[in-house]
Design an enzyme around this catalytic site. Sequence first.
Site, PDB file in Angstrom:
ATOM      1  CB  SER A 124      -0.880  -0.021   1.255  1.00 47.40           C
ATOM      2  OG  SER A 124      -1.439   1.245   1.531  1.00 47.40           O
ATOM      3  CE1 TYR A 137      -5.164  -2.319   4.471  1.00 45.93           C
ATOM      4  CE2 TYR A 137      -4.190  -0.141   4.218  1.00 45.93           C
ATOM      5  CZ  TYR A 137      -4.661  -1.315   3.656  1.00 45.93           C
ATOM      6  OH  TYR A 137      -4.623  -1.493   2.304  1.00 45.93           O
TER       7      TYR A 137
END
Length: 241
Positions: A124, A137
Site C-alpha cells: 500500500s 492496517y
Amino acid sequence: MAQVAIVTGGAKGIGLAIVNELLEQEYQVYNLDIQPGPGQFIECDMTDKASVDSAIAQVVKEAGRIDTLICNAGVHFSANIENTSMAQLERILSINVYGAITAIQACLPTMKAQQHGSIVLMGSDQCHIAKPNSFAYNLSKHALASVGKTTAIDYAEYNIRANVICAGTTDTPLYQAAIDNYCERTGADKEQVHQEEAELQPLGRIAKPEEIADLAAFLASDKASFITGSLYDIDGGYTAR
C-alpha cells in the site's frame, strides 16, 4: 508450458483483476479465497495455516510447479491505536501479514527446487507513510514491505524474486466499504467523499484495479527478471508530494 500462478484473495477487487489479467496472458491460475472466483478456485482461509498449506500442496500436486505467488488477500480496519483492541489487531495481522508469510513458506520449497520463482506482495502507499486512524492496517503494510525485502535478499541465490506493490487508493469493494462505513459514522455525503478522495491524488482520480493488475503481471513475468527487493509505488503521485 503455461506458467503457474497462485493468487490469494482473487475473488474480488484487485485480486480479481490480477486473476483475470494472468488468465488473459495464458497463465494457469489458482485462486485461493474463501469465496469462489475465476481461475482454478481452491477454497482457502488465509488465517488457517493448515488450510493454506493444503491449498498450495494441491497446486503442487496438480501443476507440478509454482512460478508466481501473488499475496493479495487483505482486509482494512480504521481506528487509531487507542481504539484498536488486541483482538482487532490480531485479525488484521492474521490475514494481511501471517497469511502472506504462510503462503510464502509453503511455496518456497517448490520454488527453490525449480530454481525460479516470483513473489509479489500487495502492499500500500502506507508501506511508506501514515494516514489518520490507520494504526493496524498501516502496521500490516509496513510489515509486508519488510517481508518482501528480506525474502528478496534471503532467496536471491535460488533465483527467487520478491517485490511489493505499494498501491494507492483504488476503487475496490474494500474501498467502497470503507467509504460507506465512514459516511455512516459521520453523516458525510458519499459522493462528496469520493470527490475529495480523488482530489487528494495529484492525477485527480483514484486507481482502477486493472492498473494494479498490470503492474502485478509485469513483476511476475520474466520481463522483471532483474527486479527484486523493490517497493513499487502506483499511487497517482500521492506519496511523491
